[in-house]
Design a protein around this motif. Structure first.
Motif, PDB file in Angstrom:
ATOM      1  N   VAL A 396      -5.112 -21.525   5.545  1.00 45.56           N
ATOM      2  CA  VAL A 396      -4.918 -22.080   4.194  1.00 45.56           C
ATOM      3  C   VAL A 396      -5.446 -23.505   4.077  1.00 45.56           C
ATOM      4  N   PRO A 397      -5.036 -24.473   4.924  1.00 48.73           N
ATOM      5  CA  PRO A 397      -5.549 -25.836   4.749  1.00 48.73           C
ATOM      6  C   PRO A 397      -7.059 -25.941   4.985  1.00 48.73           C
ATOM      7  N   ARG A 398      -7.571 -25.187   5.961  1.00 45.74           N
ATOM      8  CA  ARG A 398      -9.004 -25.239   6.230  1.00 45.74           C
ATOM      9  C   ARG A 398      -9.792 -24.601   5.071  1.00 45.74           C
ATOM     10  N   GLY A 399      -9.293 -23.485   4.553  1.00 51.42           N
ATOM     11  CA  GLY A 399      -9.951 -22.851   3.422  1.00 51.42           C
ATOM     12  C   GLY A 399      -9.919 -23.713   2.179  1.00 51.42           C
ATOM     13  N   TRP A 400      -8.823 -24.449   1.969  1.00 52.74           N
ATOM     14  CA  TRP A 400      -8.700 -25.321   0.801  1.00 52.74           C
ATOM     15  C   TRP A 400      -9.716 -26.467   0.850  1.00 52.74           C
ATOM     16  N   VAL A 401      -9.901 -27.054   2.036  1.00 49.39           N
ATOM     17  CA  VAL A 401     -10.868 -28.143   2.186  1.00 49.39           C
ATOM     18  C   VAL A 401     -12.265 -27.663   1.805  1.00 49.39           C
ATOM     19  N   ARG A 402     -12.613 -26.448   2.214  1.00 43.00           N
ATOM     20  CA  ARG A 402     -13.943 -25.913   1.899  1.00 43.00           C
ATOM     21  C   ARG A 402     -14.043 -25.464   0.438  1.00 43.00           C
ATOM     22  N   ALA A 403     -12.961 -24.919  -0.107  1.00 42.69           N
ATOM     23  CA  ALA A 403     -13.006 -24.368  -1.466  1.00 42.69           C
ATOM     24  C   ALA A 403     -13.005 -25.444  -2.537  1.00 42.69           C
ATOM     25  N   ARG A 404     -12.285 -26.535  -2.317  1.00 40.38           N
ATOM     26  CA  ARG A 404     -12.122 -27.507  -3.394  1.00 40.38           C
ATOM     27  C   ARG A 404     -13.442 -28.175  -3.762  1.00 40.38           C
ATOM     28  N   ARG A 405     -14.365 -28.315  -2.799  1.00 41.71           N
ATOM     29  CA  ARG A 405     -15.671 -28.877  -3.150  1.00 41.71           C
ATOM     30  C   ARG A 405     -16.418 -27.951  -4.099  1.00 41.71           C
ATOM     31  N   THR A 406     -16.348 -26.648  -3.814  1.00 43.66           N
ATOM     32  CA  THR A 406     -17.006 -25.679  -4.697  1.00 43.66           C
ATOM     33  C   THR A 406     -16.351 -25.665  -6.072  1.00 43.66           C
ATOM     34  N   ILE A 407     -15.011 -25.731  -6.096  1.00 46.46           N
ATOM     35  CA  ILE A 407     -14.279 -25.721  -7.373  1.00 46.46           C
ATOM     36  C   ILE A 407     -14.630 -26.963  -8.199  1.00 46.46           C
TER      37      ILE A 407
END
Length: 498
Positions: A396-407
């Motif tokens: 979850v935390p690792r995926g969030w770091v990668r996803a928030r840039r795309t979002i």
């Protein structure tokens, strides 16, 4: 959300529903007929310029859904709802001048008069100028006798409205018709107004005023004039009527002033709006306000809402089947976004007159769809981390770091597009851009402050973090098979090395 709905339920006396646009609820139409001093038809350039200024005034009110169209030698203004006051205010000529006051007396009632048969507009203006104006070289005493003869009934149409000569003396009535003034030639032209805004006078409770700032030569002239004329009255005339005639109490050192009068909040904002965007090149006579029916009607509204609801339910069902518990969090996030959007639309309708039309509903539906896209990006990043063998909790935390840039990037592109459409377009297209931009901002708020915290909380629960509960059992199985394959490969390599 609490703050928004406290404002919805406990402030103002407005409706608890968003205001609807002309296409859904109908509106009020006022036709403006041009009045030229020579009685001739207005030129196309004059009408185009007037239309442009009125459209700027419409935009100054916010996304109100008003329409301005040219019909022959007339301009037709249509505003949502049944109140024609706003349409008439938009068509105000707004020729403002600052004139020194020579004399003021109480207005006396006059017998109703009718114009002679066959009298043209040009003849009426010429007759009014002969009685109520005199050259600056003339003695003002010549007009004193006219003070007691001037009809100041506010219901009477003034032939000089927007047609007085600012370089001559003028006999003019107050807005309420209680006083009649003898005014000297203008000292400041309304075209030298840099900005105008409505506000309340801090020295008197609840009195609405219009704050005016000057530019060009008036910027330096006004402080110098007030310093040399302390104790004298100065009148602000708008379309040949005296809006305010305050006494100069002292030198005003700033290039701005306050225009006071019997203003309500609505009339103060209307006046500030018309002064801010300039005077019209023509004076207009407005027709009686007419109510027009909706161009699309409630059936179209119902169809649009049903279409949006079907799309939303389909997205939620897909999310629940594909992501399971994460799909349930998606549903909570979308509900929170929808509730916030509704409350904000109600408040915007009360504060800036925002009206929701069918194109605005389309913008909302597209924006909510983009919010669902953000969830998909986030959840797929989590799946990528789990495919590499990590647990749901650590993914979850690792995926969030990668996803928030795309979002961030996706929403930034959407917001820039919405802003460009809003500033370059007119009419209902602006409503579409406004609601698209609003839902784009709320997408970021919901994803960062609702969805991500909920997913983090779920990852800390032994039950909710189980792969089969969050709909990631297949991904976990793939990761497990990869780990087993890697272990077998490592074992074979060791055996072959021996």
């Amino acid at each position: 959300m609490i703050i928004v709905y406290v404002l919805v339920f406990f402030t103002g006396n407005g409706s608890l529903k968003p205001k609807l646009g002309i296409d859904l609820q109908g509106g009020t139409q006022v036709t403006l007929t041009a009045r030229t001093p020579d009685g001739k038809a207005p030129s196309k350039s004059q009408l185009d310029k007037a239309k442009q200024i009125i459209e700027q005034r419409v935009n100054g009110l916010g996304v109100s859904g008003s329409e301005v169209v040219t019909n022959g030698d007339n301009l037709v203004i249509t505003v949502p709802g049944k109140d024609g006051r706003q349409a008439r205010a938009l068509g105000q000529t707004a020729r403002l001048y600052v004139r020194p006051v020579e004399q003021v007396v109480a207005a006396t009632p006059q017998k109703p008069t009718t114009p002679p048969p066959g009298q043209t507009v040009a003849q009426a203006i010429a007759e009014a100028k002969k009685l109520r104006q005199a050259p600056k070289t003339a003695k003002p005493d010549a007009l004193v006798a006219q003070l007691a003869k001037t009809d100041c009934d506010p219901k009477t149409v003034d032939p000089l409205q927007g047609n007085d000569d600012p370089e001559q003396y003028l006999v003019a009535c107050s807005e309420d018709g209680k006083e009649v003034y003898l005014l000297a030639p203008q000292i400041i032209d309304g075209r030298d107004i840099g900005d105008a805004s409505a506000g309340t006078n801090p020295q008197s409770l609840g009195e609405w005023i219009v704050n005016v700032s000057f530019k060009n030569k008036a910027k330096d002239f006004w402080p110098d004039y007030t310093g040399k004329n302390v104790g004298k009255q100065t009148a602000f005339t708008l379309d040949s009527r005296v809006v305010s005639a305050p006494q100069i109490q002292g030198a005003i050192t700033t290039p701005s002033t306050e225009v006071s009068g019997n203003f309500t909040q609505a009339t103060a904002k209307d006046l500030a709006n018309v002064l801010k965007y300039g005077s019209l090149p023509l004076s207009f006579k407005s027709s009686d306000a007419q109510t027009i029916s909706a161009t699309l009607g409630l059936a179209s509204l119902r169809a649009g809402l049903i279409a949006g609801a079907i799309g939303l339910v389909a997205v939620l069902l897909y999310a629940l089947l594909y992501y399971r518990m994460l799909g349930f969090l998606t549903m909570l996030s979308l509900i929170a976004s929808g509730v916030m959007v509704y409350g904000i639309l109600v408040l915007l309708g009360r504060s800036i007159g925002f009206t929701l039309d069918l194109s605005g509903i389309a913008g909302l539906i597209i924006g909510i769809g983009m919010t669902a896209d953000s969830f998909v990006v986030y959840f797929e990043r989590i799946k990528d981390e789990m495919r590499e063998g990590r647990s749901f909790r650590s993914s979850v935390p690792r995926g969030w770091v990668r996803a928030r840039r795309t979002i961030w990037s996706g929403n930034a592109v959407s917001f820039i597009a919405a802003a460009a459409i809003y500033f370059l377009a007119i009419g209902q297209v602006r409503g579409f851009a406004f609601t698209l931009g609003l839902t784009t901002i709320l997408d970021l708020v919901v994803v960062f402050l609702v969805t991500n915290p909920l997913v983090v909380l779920a990852s800390r629960s032994n039950f909710l973090s189980r792969p089969e509960v969050v709909g990631l059992g297949g991904v976990a199985q793939v990761a497990k098979e990869r780990r087993l394959a890697a272990n077998r490969s490592a074992t074979l390599e060791k055996e072959s090395a021996r």
